[in-house]
Scaffold this active site. Structure first.
Site, PDB file in Angstrom:
ATOM      1  N   TYR A  99       1.069  -1.264   0.094  1.00  0.00           N
ATOM      2  CA  TYR A  99       0.093   0.061  -0.137  1.00  0.00           C
ATOM      3  C   TYR A  99       0.599   0.842  -0.356  1.00  0.00           C
ATOM      4  O   TYR A  99       2.001   1.235   0.735  1.00  0.00           O
ATOM      5  CB  TYR A  99      -0.889  -0.159   0.992  1.00  0.00           C
ATOM      6  CG  TYR A  99      -2.673  -0.651   0.968  1.00  0.00           C
ATOM      7  CD1 TYR A  99      -3.047  -0.032   0.034  1.00  0.00           C
ATOM      8  CD2 TYR A  99      -1.965  -2.052   2.224  1.00  0.00           C
ATOM      9  CE1 TYR A  99      -4.110  -0.972   0.336  1.00  0.00           C
ATOM     10  CE2 TYR A  99      -3.017  -2.597   1.571  1.00  0.00           C
ATOM     11  CZ  TYR A  99      -4.172  -2.381   1.065  1.00  0.00           C
ATOM     12  OH  TYR A  99      -5.446  -3.175   0.688  1.00  0.00           O
ATOM     13  N   ARG A 141      -2.849 -11.650   3.871  1.00  0.00           N
ATOM     14  CA  ARG A 141      -4.728 -11.230   3.629  1.00  0.00           C
ATOM     15  C   ARG A 141      -4.476 -12.041   1.737  1.00  0.00           C
ATOM     16  O   ARG A 141      -3.929 -11.800   1.201  1.00  0.00           O
ATOM     17  CB  ARG A 141      -4.830  -9.528   3.168  1.00  0.00           C
ATOM     18  CG  ARG A 141      -5.178  -8.630   4.814  1.00  0.00           C
ATOM     19  CD  ARG A 141      -6.077  -9.469   5.746  1.00  0.00           C
ATOM     20  NE  ARG A 141      -7.454  -9.543   4.621  1.00  0.00           N
ATOM     21  CZ  ARG A 141      -8.481  -8.749   4.440  1.00  0.00           C
ATOM     22  NH1 ARG A 141      -8.309  -7.106   4.429  1.00  0.00           N
ATOM     23  NH2 ARG A 141      -9.862  -9.308   3.896  1.00  0.00           N
ATOM     24  N   HIS A 159      -7.528  -8.690  -2.406  1.00  0.00           N
ATOM     25  CA  HIS A 159      -8.505  -7.874  -1.749  1.00  0.00           C
ATOM     26  C   HIS A 159      -8.320  -6.461  -2.569  1.00  0.00           C
ATOM     27  O   HIS A 159      -7.972  -5.499  -2.591  1.00  0.00           O
ATOM     28  CB  HIS A 159      -8.655  -8.169  -0.706  1.00  0.00           C
ATOM     29  CG  HIS A 159      -8.306  -7.572   0.297  1.00  0.00           C
ATOM     30  ND1 HIS A 159      -6.814  -7.525   0.384  1.00  0.00           N
ATOM     31  CD2 HIS A 159      -8.283  -6.081   0.388  1.00  0.00           C
ATOM     32  CE1 HIS A 159      -6.205  -7.141   1.734  1.00  0.00           C
ATOM     33  NE2 HIS A 159      -6.810  -5.820   1.331  1.00  0.00           N
ATOM     34  N   HIS A 192     -10.671  -2.916  -2.043  1.00  0.00           N
ATOM     35  CA  HIS A 192     -11.839  -2.060  -0.462  1.00  0.00           C
ATOM     36  C   HIS A 192     -12.564  -1.694  -1.258  1.00  0.00           C
ATOM     37  O   HIS A 192     -12.550  -1.323  -2.351  1.00  0.00           O
ATOM     38  CB  HIS A 192     -10.472  -1.477   0.090  1.00  0.00           C
ATOM     39  CG  HIS A 192      -9.915  -2.392   1.140  1.00  0.00           C
ATOM     40  ND1 HIS A 192     -10.536  -2.900   2.646  1.00  0.00           N
ATOM     41  CD2 HIS A 192      -8.873  -2.460   0.883  1.00  0.00           C
ATOM     42  CE1 HIS A 192      -9.166  -3.113   3.151  1.00  0.00           C
ATOM     43  NE2 HIS A 192      -8.312  -2.995   2.631  1.00  0.00           N
TER      44      HIS A 192
HETATM   45 FE   LIG Z   1      -5.968  -4.384   2.383  1.00  0.00          FE
END
Ligand SMILES: [Fe+3]
Lengths: 244, 196
Positions: free
Chosen positions: A110, A159, A162, A164
């Site tokens: 991120y 994770r 994905h 969001h």
């Molecule tokens: Fe995430």
């Protein structure tokens, strides 16, 4: 355009949602309310909500491949189209819904100062985008397939890939944040955040299937993610019977 | 007669700001301004107020990664989109909590009373919605104003089973138009959250 009834929103069914307290997702332990929530029929306060027009959107808002990097530079990674339809629980299209999306880059990183994963940033990828549904409730955006990433929870939690989604329908009662997963990802069923949803069918509805029909040949694969929001009942009377 | 189940919620996670307030997150050049950054968009009618607070977890620690949204009526009790609503007031605010002390802040207008479905009115209130890492389903609550005489006849406040908890929905005046509304996710002062 389908006529939207003027009654209150149908009550939310808890089985469609994760439980608040799910100890395998450790942060939920001290952030989950313990008391029963207060129920009352929706009022004008919940039946209205902010409405966003298409004039909000810039030309690249729904193109995460190109909305951050320098001109003519594309984000790095597998290129995908994500599309679907937003409807209410009674099957009516939700027209004009604002969808805001955010995600890690193709390496699972991120763009955030608190992010510590060693995977590199992509100079051409910001990681956010938004789109507003059309007259049939449909939406579409382009991005890269996000990578899985490790996170500090259990000793070795990853994770699944994905995206969001934050969704504004017509009323504040419909406000929803969720995550879309990708068909065939073996990490989905190992994830404690996914596991907070106890109903397997509810999890399966978050998994977007590959949609070869919408694939752009020699450019991008497509995934389909349909979203269902709460719906309004026909009459106030009917709602009150339900709510009281 | 539910034909289609509502899509399941999932936590907003630690990076909600990337998607919802990218400029706050340091991602510039994608959107000109973060959504909900300004509730007062012009010469709005009514009393200017500032609603501040913090969100505390079960250990009493403020959340520094939460996002809170406000939705409220204008000074005349009308929501944006209703006929006659104040064109200079959006009614919608979105605030990323401060990365150091977890505080949130809305520069807004004191809302008027709003209609109750079966007649009568609701006391002035700001609808709030809270998401964060560790919150699996966004939390709805309301900030009422502790000094508002209409609270005594408010139908929502009147439904509270344990009246001792009603004070968790009251924003306290701190002088010069500032109201504080602290939110407790757990513990003896746990805020009343809504299933609406
Ligand atoms: Fe995430």
């Amino acid at each position: 355009m389908t006529e939207i009834p003027k009654g209150g929103y149908a009550a939310r069914l808890p089985q469609n949602h994760p439980v608040a307290l799910y100890p395998p997702y450790r942060t939920s332990v001290k952030r989950s309310p313990q008391a029963a929530p207060l129920s009352f029929p929706t009022t004008i306060s919940e039946e209205t909500g902010p409405v966003f027009g298409h004039d909000l959107l810039g030309p690249k808002d729904a193109d995460l491949l190109h909305n951050f990097g320098p001109q003519d530079q594309s984000a790095i990674g597998p290129r995908i189209v994500v599309h679907g339809r937003v409807q209410d629980q009674f099957g009516r299209p939700v027209v004009g819904a604002l969808l805001e999306v955010w995600q890690a880059n193709a390496g699972g990183r991120y763009r955030h100062k608190k992010e510590g994963y060693l995977a590199p940033l992509d100079p051409n990828f910001g990681g956010c985008g938004r789109v507003i549904t059309g007259p049939d409730g449909s939406y579409e955006f382009r991005t890269v397939l996000p990578g899985p990433y490790p996170w500090p929870n259990g000793p070795n939690d990853w994770r699944p890939s994905h995206i969001h989604f934050s969704i504004f329908g017509a009323g504040f009662a419909q406000r929803l944040i969720t995550q879309m997963y990708f068909e065939g990802d073996p990490l989905i069923w190992r994830c404690p955040i996914v596991g907070s949803i106890q109903d397997k069918a509810a999890v399966e509805r978050l998994i977007a299937p590959l949609d070869m029909e919408r694939t752009l040949p020699m450019d991008a694969r497509a995934y389909r993610f349909d979203i269902t929001l709460r719906g309004r009942r026909q009459t106030m009377f009917e709602n009150r019977m339900e709510g009281l | 007669m539910t034909d289609h189940p509502e899509t399941a919620s999932q936590t907003a996670g630690p990076y909600v700001h990337i998607g919802c307030t990218p400029n706050f997150a340091g991602i510039h050049g994608v959107y000109p301004e973060d959504l909900g950054a300004r509730m007062i968009t012009g010469d709005a009618t009514g009393e200017r107020i500032t609603l501040i607070g913090q969100i505390f977890d079960g250990t009493g620690t403020p959340l520094r990664d939460a996002m809170i949204e406000a939705w409220q009526a204008d000074a005349n009790g009308l929501y944006a989109g209703q006929e006659g609503a104040d064109p200079h007031f959006s009614g919608f605010g979105r605030c990323p909590c401060d990365a150091e002390d977890g505080s949130f802040r809305f520069e807004t207008i004191k809302p008027g009373t709003v209609a109750w479905p079966s007649g009568g009115t609701q006391a002035p209130h700001v609808n709030l919605w809270i998401v964060a890492r560790g919150i699996n389903l966004g939390l709805h609550t309301r900030a009422y104003f502790a000094d508002a005489p209409q609270n005594d006849s408010d139908p929502v406040l009147g439904r509270i089973e344990h009246s001792v908890r009603a004070k968790t929905l009251l924003a306290q005046a701190e002088g010069s138009g500032v109201y504080r509304f602290d939110i407790h996710l757990q513990g003896p002062d746990e805020t009343i959250f809504f299933d609406v």
